[in-house]
Design a protein around this motif. Structure first.
Motif, PDB file in Angstrom:
ATOM      1  N   GLU A 335       0.833  -1.194   0.000  1.00 26.85           N
ATOM      2  CA  GLU A 335       0.000   0.000   0.000  1.00 26.85           C
ATOM      3  C   GLU A 335       0.877   1.257   0.000  1.00 26.85           C
ATOM      4  OE1 GLU A 335      -3.283  -0.511   2.628  1.00 26.85           O
ATOM      5  OE2 GLU A 335      -3.557   1.648   2.853  1.00 26.85           O
ATOM      6  N   LYS A 336       0.509   2.216  -0.813  1.00 26.74           N
ATOM      7  CA  LYS A 336       1.194   3.514  -0.899  1.00 26.74           C
ATOM      8  C   LYS A 336       2.682   3.409  -1.240  1.00 26.74           C
ATOM      9  CE  LYS A 336      -1.983   5.859   2.173  1.00 26.74           C
ATOM     10  NZ  LYS A 336      -2.197   6.385   3.501  1.00 26.74           N
ATOM     11  N   LYS A 346      11.954  -6.572 -10.083  1.00 26.95           N
ATOM     12  CA  LYS A 346      11.736  -7.965 -10.473  1.00 26.95           C
ATOM     13  C   LYS A 346      11.792  -8.845  -9.227  1.00 26.95           C
ATOM     14  CE  LYS A 346      14.615 -10.873 -11.055  1.00 26.95           C
ATOM     15  NZ  LYS A 346      15.341 -12.151 -10.950  1.00 26.95           N
ATOM     16  N   ALA A 347      10.829  -9.728  -9.050  1.00 25.73           N
ATOM     17  CA  ALA A 347      10.803 -10.669  -7.926  1.00 25.73           C
ATOM     18  C   ALA A 347      11.192  -9.962  -6.636  1.00 25.73           C
ATOM     19  CB  ALA A 347      11.719 -11.858  -8.193  1.00 25.73           C
ATOM     20  N   ALA A 348      10.527  -8.864  -6.371  1.00 24.50           N
ATOM     21  CA  ALA A 348      10.877  -8.087  -5.181  1.00 24.50           C
ATOM     22  C   ALA A 348       9.600  -7.510  -4.588  1.00 24.50           C
ATOM     23  CB  ALA A 348      11.833  -6.963  -5.561  1.00 24.50           C
ATOM     24  N   SER A 349       9.584  -7.454  -3.235  1.00 23.09           N
ATOM     25  CA  SER A 349       8.419  -6.864  -2.584  1.00 23.09           C
ATOM     26  C   SER A 349       8.816  -5.536  -1.953  1.00 23.09           C
ATOM     27  CB  SER A 349       7.880  -7.810  -1.512  1.00 23.09           C
ATOM     28  OG  SER A 349       8.890  -8.054  -0.562  1.00 23.09           O
ATOM     29  N   LEU A 350       7.884  -4.607  -2.004  1.00 21.63           N
ATOM     30  CA  LEU A 350       8.073  -3.297  -1.363  1.00 21.63           C
ATOM     31  C   LEU A 350       6.992  -3.180  -0.299  1.00 21.63           C
ATOM     32  CD1 LEU A 350       9.890  -2.703  -3.802  1.00 21.63           C
ATOM     33  CD2 LEU A 350       8.713  -0.541  -4.111  1.00 21.63           C
ATOM     34  N   GLY A 351       7.402  -2.928   0.949  1.00 22.23           N
ATOM     35  CA  GLY A 351       6.418  -2.812   2.019  1.00 22.23           C
ATOM     36  C   GLY A 351       5.625  -1.512   1.911  1.00 22.23           C
ATOM     37  N   THR A 352       4.690  -1.349   2.829  1.00 23.73           N
ATOM     38  CA  THR A 352       3.833  -0.158   2.839  1.00 23.73           C
ATOM     39  C   THR A 352       4.673   1.113   2.798  1.00 23.73           C
ATOM     40  OG1 THR A 352       2.259  -1.381   4.155  1.00 23.73           O
ATOM     41  CG2 THR A 352       2.013   1.012   4.155  1.00 23.73           C
ATOM     42  N   GLY A 353       4.363   1.958   1.868  1.00 24.18           N
ATOM     43  CA  GLY A 353       5.005   3.270   1.800  1.00 24.18           C
ATOM     44  C   GLY A 353       6.463   3.261   1.407  1.00 24.18           C
ATOM     45  N   ALA A 354       7.018   2.112   1.049  1.00 25.73           N
ATOM     46  CA  ALA A 354       8.434   2.092   0.619  1.00 25.73           C
ATOM     47  C   ALA A 354       8.564   2.847  -0.699  1.00 25.73           C
ATOM     48  CB  ALA A 354       8.920   0.657   0.468  1.00 25.73           C
TER      49      ALA A 354
END
Ligand code: UD1
Ligand code: MG
Length: 458
Positions: A335-336, A346-354
């Motif tokens: 989110e955000k 690629k094959a990567a996650s970004l947490g909230t607000g990152a």
């Protein structure tokens, strides 16, 4: 004639769908069989099967040409229970349907014959075809007003429905002046289908077994034949790449309209390319020139800025992407989260607000909530043989132009000074700086200029 009805097919009735996919496809000039060419990222065969499944087809038989394991595999991928039968010789559409004789003997309530090279057929139209059979028609043909009827079978109407379908090559002058053409698809009453089709002979101009002859045979048996009228756009077949592009354009329009009707804003719809499975939430905004490959889900209120390319990606609520961003498979934005211009994920996650706002490559990584990745940061995830992961904790701050040599972790709250090449894990709330120390020589510039000016002019 029967008006299209949009009532769902009664779940209680069993339906056999026979999909003709034994086409030659020579005009495609391709190594790929015609029905495996794609529209909105799905094969034409896959589209036909999906529409039939949507209309409640309980059994699906796909008729393929000899040695067409590739077509058979695609059929099974589209519908796990699909049965494959081979038409050894191409002796006509009725002959192709009879390749499914065993299934026809199973006694379904209705039988729908579809063409795999007619990929724009909708679930609604197949549902209406089934409803007409449920309503008492024994044979149902699909007609359309052709802009140019040349080459199509013509529908010869009688007072009480359809009298016959006459192929163009067999038609008289008077019959050729009929504008209502045969789309080719047919629905039949299950208990009568095999009896009708088995009676078809090939005494015509092309020496072919015409499925269309089902109409006059049914009439001869005292059964009823009806017509469902569809739009030409929906029943258009694909024989070459020009028609493939035309079908693609029609499908894209459908997908764009559906996205907008579901609450997404497309600023320039004609410039947005969808995959058949693209999912956009409410109040999503898509700017011009965006490409969606397979497997993209965009949650409510996210913004996809201009000229971005997304595939296999999940974009969380209120996140923002682009302009000029690339999300590759496995990109997962919380989110955000923000992915800015000239950033590849690629094959990567970004947490909230990152945030990864500018000019970065983040691959095989996880970035914690609220982390900030400075301009030009690169995860060095590949040594030429294997891929390695980078973990960045919550609230971490990575200075611009840093290289993160994986496998490596930067724990929560840590800072990385700009231009650092991170080769070792960084502990929580530490500062890591890995670059040559700056040296300053006071007055050096003036001495340098004086030296240069004293030299003779070249
Ligand atoms: C068919 C109809 C015609 C209609 C037209 C619409 C017949 C006899 N004629 O003609 O009335 O106006 O579609 O486009 O049905 N196929 C096989 N095996 C065969 C022959 C055909 O699998 O032996 C498949 C083809 O791959 C194709 C479909 O059946 O998917 C229709 O065959 P095609 O040869 O294109 O029929 P048309 O001559 O276009
Ligand atoms: Mg055809």
């Amino acid at each position: 004639m029967i008006a299209p009805s949009h009532a769902p097919a009664s779940g209680a009735r069993s339906c056999l769908a026979i999909v003709l996919a034994a086409g030659e496809g020579t005009r495609m000039k391709s190594d790929l069989p015609k029905v495996l060419h794609t529209i909105a990222g799905r094969s034409m065969l896959g589209h036909a099967i999906a529409a039939l499944v949507g209309a409640g087809a309980t059994d699906i038989v796909v008729v393929v040409g000899p040695d067409r394991d590739d077509v058979a595999r695609e059929a099974v991928a589209a519908f796990g229970g699909a049965r494959i039968v081979v038409q050894r010789e191409r002796l006509g559409t009725a002959h192709a349907v009879l390749a499914a004789r065993e299934a026809l003997m199973e006694g379904h309530d209705d039988v729908v014959v579809a063409f795999a090279d007619t990929p724009l057929m909708t679930t609604e139209t197949f549902t209406s075809m089934r409803a007409a059979i449920a309503g008492g028609a024994h044979v149902l043909a699909v007609g359309f007003e052709a802009a140019d009827p040349t080459g199509y079978g013509r529908l010869v109407m009688a007072d009480e429905g359809l009298a016959a379908i006459v192929e163009h090559k067999d038609a008289s002058e008077a019959e050729r002046s009929i504008r209502l053409c045969n789309a080719g698809l047919l629905a039949l009453s299950g208990p009568h289908a095999l009896d009708i089709i088995a009676r078809i002979v090939n005494n015509n101009a092309q020496r072919e077994y015409y499925l269309t002859d089902a109409v006059k045979i049914a009439r001869g048996l005292g059964l009823s034949a009806q017509v469902l009228v569809a739009l030409e756009d929906e029943v258009q077949g694909v024989n070459d790449r020009v028609q493939l592009a035309r079908a693609e354009a029609a499908m894209q329009k459908r997908l764009r309209d559906a996205a907008m009707r579901a609450g997404a804003t497309l600023l320039a719809p004609d410039t947005v390319y969808f995959n058949h499975d693209t999912k956009l939430g409410r109040d999503v905004i898509v700017e011009p020139n965006v490409f969606f490959g397979p497997g993209v889900l965009i949650e409510d209120q996210a913004v996809i800025h201009a000229c971005s390319h997304l595939e296999g990606a999940h974009v969380g609520r209120k996140a923002s992407v682009g302009p000029f961003a690339r999300l590759r498979p496995g990109a997962d934005l919380g989110e955000k989260a923000k992915v800015g211009n000239f950033v590849e994920i690629k094959a990567a996650s970004l947490g909230t607000g990152a945030k990864v706002s500018h000019l970065s490559y983040i691959g095989d990584a996880s970035v914690g909530a609220g982390a900030n990745i400075g301009a030009g940061t690169i995860t060095c995830n590949y040594d030429g043989f294997s891929k390695f992961r980078t973990n960045i904790g919550e609230g971490a701050f990575v200075g611009s132009n840093s290289s993160l040599v994986a496998p490596v972790s930067i724990a929560a709250g840590a800072y990385v000074g700009s231009g650092t090449v991170v080769t070792k894990d960084v502990a929580a709330d530490s500062l890591a700086v890995g670059r040559a120390r700056q040296v300053e020589i006071p007055g050096w510039a003036n001495q340098f200029r004086a030296r240069k000016k004293a030299l003779p002019k070249a």
